[in-house]
Enzyme design. Structure first.
Site, PDB file in Angstrom:
ATOM      1  N   THR A 409       0.859  -1.144   0.000  1.00 44.58           N
ATOM      2  CA  THR A 409       0.000   0.000   0.000  1.00 44.58           C
ATOM      3  C   THR A 409       0.910   1.213   0.000  1.00 44.58           C
ATOM      4  OG1 THR A 409      -1.548  -1.268   1.256  1.00 44.58           O
ATOM      5  CG2 THR A 409      -1.730   1.120   1.477  1.00 44.58           C
ATOM      6  N   ASP A 451      -9.059  -9.114   1.193  1.00 50.25           N
ATOM      7  CA  ASP A 451      -9.287  -8.435   2.477  1.00 50.25           C
ATOM      8  C   ASP A 451     -10.644  -8.793   3.090  1.00 50.25           C
ATOM      9  OD1 ASP A 451      -6.901  -7.218   2.909  1.00 50.25           O
ATOM     10  OD2 ASP A 451      -7.534  -5.204   2.363  1.00 50.25           O
ATOM     11  N   SER A 480     -10.791  -2.681   5.618  1.00 53.44           N
ATOM     12  CA  SER A 480      -9.420  -2.210   5.410  1.00 53.44           C
ATOM     13  C   SER A 480      -8.789  -1.813   6.750  1.00 53.44           C
ATOM     14  CB  SER A 480      -9.459  -0.988   4.492  1.00 53.44           C
ATOM     15  OG  SER A 480      -8.175  -0.429   4.348  1.00 53.44           O
ATOM     16  N   GLY A 502      -0.709  -3.266   5.788  1.00 55.43           N
ATOM     17  CA  GLY A 502      -1.820  -4.133   6.200  1.00 55.43           C
ATOM     18  C   GLY A 502      -2.125  -3.930   7.664  1.00 55.43           C
TER      19      GLY A 502
HETATM   20  O1  DON Z   1      -6.766  -2.295   3.039  1.00 55.42           O
HETATM   21  C1  DON Z   1      -5.916  -2.887   3.696  1.00 55.42           C
HETATM   22  O2  DON Z   1      -5.869  -2.841   4.908  1.00 55.42           O
HETATM   23  C2  DON Z   1      -4.872  -3.695   2.977  1.00 55.42           C
HETATM   24  N1  DON Z   1      -5.364  -4.068   1.689  1.00 55.42           N
HETATM   25  C3  DON Z   1      -3.636  -2.899   2.899  1.00 55.42           C
HETATM   26  C4  DON Z   1      -2.521  -3.676   2.262  1.00 55.42           C
HETATM   27  C5  DON Z   1      -1.201  -3.161   2.619  1.00 55.42           C
HETATM   28  O3  DON Z   1      -1.052  -2.222   3.356  1.00 55.42           O
HETATM   29  C6  DON Z   1      -0.037  -3.868   2.061  1.00 55.42           C
HETATM   30  N2  DON Z   1       1.145  -3.112   2.320  1.00 55.42           N
HETATM   31  N3  DON Z   1       2.160  -3.395   2.724  1.00 55.42           N
END
Ligand code: DON
Length: 598
Positions: A409, A451, A480, A502
């Site tokens: 992300t 997710d 999320s 995440g």
């Molecule tokens: O929306 C979320 O929480 C996840 N899809 C975020 C994914 C994420 O942060 C991956 N990064 N390292």
């Protein structure tokens, strides 16, 4: 940066020279844009610019008028240039968002989704643009289970079915139209040029593509997109052109929303879906809607925290944990002491337990936000914490609420000279999403369907336990953790921050804000300090390198299951606003981050 004693401030000429280097490029913006600089307020403080603080090991980049802090240099500079030319923070955020789709393909995107938190200076209000992906109409609760009822992770993570209906293009265009000042063509032009003319492959880009090369090569269109015609990798310094992506961006520039959700791009998406069991239809694309929501709000002592509401869990849990922690004297415990880490850990266990039961898309499930962020609920939850002994996660059930409801992300932060602030996190979910490129578009598909609770009660890719509330349903947004956040001090925006990672996004933002609010750290120090993470299940306290072994031993003696994590935790891109100055810091945990300011 928090206030610095005058003895540690240095004089203006040197300061102005340094401040003009805030773009980290030869820059004469201070001279050429002199008439656009608010000189009256500048004059008040220009003799006292806090450049050097001899007590700090980490210093932020300083600017006066506008700043973009993001994961990649070219895209951050696109945003800063727009600010210099008179655009506002929303214009810059949108142009940066489109540019990152070109320059930072592991997370910057067109076919992903996210959340944009905006502070509007003129109206003195905040709004949240939810452009999270939605489940296609043909999606169903058990779609990722095989005949034996087992989760098919390959299909969940790396297939056409992994993709939710993309929200990024709708979100960016919505923000621009409602709160920006540029035309669509102006906002998209830099991204189109970067894709069409090419960008030099930086060390970080080379590293990022190499790390995912095996997966990217499995998809013919991704292989064409990310590798040379003979299949070999681009070398550092090579010019990498993305003609298909330039075309897709041009379609959006010329046709607007219909250039992505209808027309030829949509056609290419649905053709690809039909070729391999994907679920997204023309109707799904046409039906996609951005939702503008009220942010979640809370207070911590004199600070106000404004953050991301469901369908993200982030803002709720950050406020909830701050409420719990407000009842302790964290300052007296000492930063990153065993007592401090213990109380954060126990608060995290309680919050993440609640996440597993209560959080989901509020358009499908009643999410008890008001109760979760209630100070009285925090008081009740605090009684469950033993200050000296770790409570095993198995003994922690989600809290009883009071009354009824009346792996990539990226995050970037933007501030303009009009006082507007944008805090934006968006994603494809994994690094390079599903690793599938839609042929002809140069565009990676997200794997955000992962997710959802694909098998309610089990853990997702980030190890987060997922409840029934987050089951797959047509049109629903997956839960999320993305947490773009703005902290206010004395009613003024003071800190914009957020992170990828995440499940660790929430704990990362929590610790960054506490470092600044409680321990008075400047934003570079607040980002650099070692972080820890606990997410209730598994019952493991992950600690980055940098904590003392004495601390670790004390925590173990209290019963915490410490894991000196092999991975670092999160990657913030933050701006602190103080007395007319902008202080930027891109977390050094990942390569390539950039502060562009003027
Ligand atoms: O929306 C979320 O929480 C996840 N899809 C975020 C994914 C994420 O942060 C991956 N990064 N390292």
């Amino acid at each position: 940066m928090n206030r610095l004693p005058q003895s540690r401030l240095i004089l203006s000429l040197f300061s102005l020279a340094i401040a003009s280097c805030a773009t980290q490029e030869p820059d004469n913006a201070f001279v050429s844009d002199a008439d656009s600089v608010p000189m009256a307020s500048n004059a008040d403080t220009s003799t006292l610019i806090p450049i050097i603080d001899y007590k700090e090991r980490f210093l932020p980049v300083i600017a006066r008028n506008g700043m973009v802090v993001g994961p990649e240099q070219l895209a951050a500079e696109v945003g800063a240039q727009i600010l210099r030319q008179g655009g506002n923070a929303i214009d810059a955020a949108v142009a940066t968002g489109f540019a990152l789709a070109v320059t930072y393909p592991r997370a910057g995107n067109l076919a992903g989704g996210g959340f944009m938190l905006i502070h509007l200076a003129d109206d003195d209000r905040e709004t949240l643009i939810d452009y999270r992906e939605t489940a296609p109409a043909a999606a169903s609760r058990d779609m990722f289970l095989d005949n034996e009822g087992n989760l098919d992770k390959q299909r969940e993570y790396f297939s056409l079915q992994s993709a939710g209906v993309p929200g990024t293009v709708a979100g960016m265009l919505y923000a621009l139209e409602k709160y920006g000042t540029l035309t669509r063509e102006q906002a998209l032009a830099p991204a189109i040029a970067l894709a069409r003319d090419g960008i030099p492959v930086s060390y970080s880009l080379f590293f990022e593509i190499s790390a995912s090369a095996q997966n990217l090569r499995k998809n013919p269109a991704a292989k064409r997109q990310f590798f040379q015609p003979d299949g070999s990798a681009y070398a550092v310094g090579d010019i990498w052109r993305q003609a298909d992506l330039a075309w897709t961006l041009s379609e959006i520039s010329e046709e607007g929303i219909n250039g992505f959700y209808g027309g030829e791009v949509a056609q290419l998406i649905t053709t690809e879906m039909e070729s391999g069991g994907g679920l997204i239809t023309a109707q799904d694309l046409a039906d996609y809607r951005v939702v503008e929501r009220q942010p979640v709000r809370g207070t911590y002592k004199d600070f106000e925290i404004v953050s991301t509401p469901p369908p993200s869990s982030g803002g709720v849990h950050i406020v909830q944990m701050l409420n719990i922690l407000e009842g302790y004297d964290l300052q007296a415990m000492g930063h990153n002491s065993a007592a401090y880490v213990h109380h954060l850990t126990e608060s995290m266990k309680l919050a993440y337990a609640d996440r597993s039961l209560y959080l989901a898309d509020p358009d499908f499930v009643d999410v008890p936000v008001t109760q979760l962020v209630d100070k009285a609920y925090a008081e009740q939850q605090r009684q469950r914490i033993d200050s000296n002994v770790a409570t095993p996660s198995v003994d922690i059930a989600p809290g009883q609420l009071l009354g009824n409801e009346s792996t990539e992300t990226t995050h970037y932060s933007v501030a303009d000279r009009f006082g507007n602030v944008v805090s934006n996190t968006y994603t494809l979910n994994f690094s390079f999403g599903s690793n599938i490129v839609v042929p002809g578009t140069g565009m990676l598909l997200n794997n955000e369907m992962a997710d959802f609770a694909s098998s309610p009660g089990s853990a997702n890719a980030f190890g987060l336990v997922q409840g029934e509330a987050n089951k797959i349903e047509p049109g629903k947004r997956p839960l999320s953790s993305m947490s773009p956040t703005i902290v206010f001090r004395a009613g003024e925006p003071w800190l914009a921050t957020g992170s990828p990672g995440g499940s660790v996004i929430i704990s990362t933002v929590l610790q960054t804000t506490l470092n600044a609010m409680v321990f008075d750290m400047n934003i570079a120090t607040a980002a650099a300090e070692p972080r820890m993470h606990h997410q209730w299940m598994p019952d493991v306290l992950k600690m980055e390198e940098g904590f003392s072994l004495d601390t670790v031993r004390l925590l173990q003696a209290m019963g915490q299951n410490v894991d000196m994590a092999s991975r670092t935790t999160g990657r913030t891109n933050s701006i602190m606003l103080d007395e007319g100055w902008l202080y930027g810091s891109s977390d050094t945990r990942r390569p390539g981050g950039w502060v562009a300011g003027y």
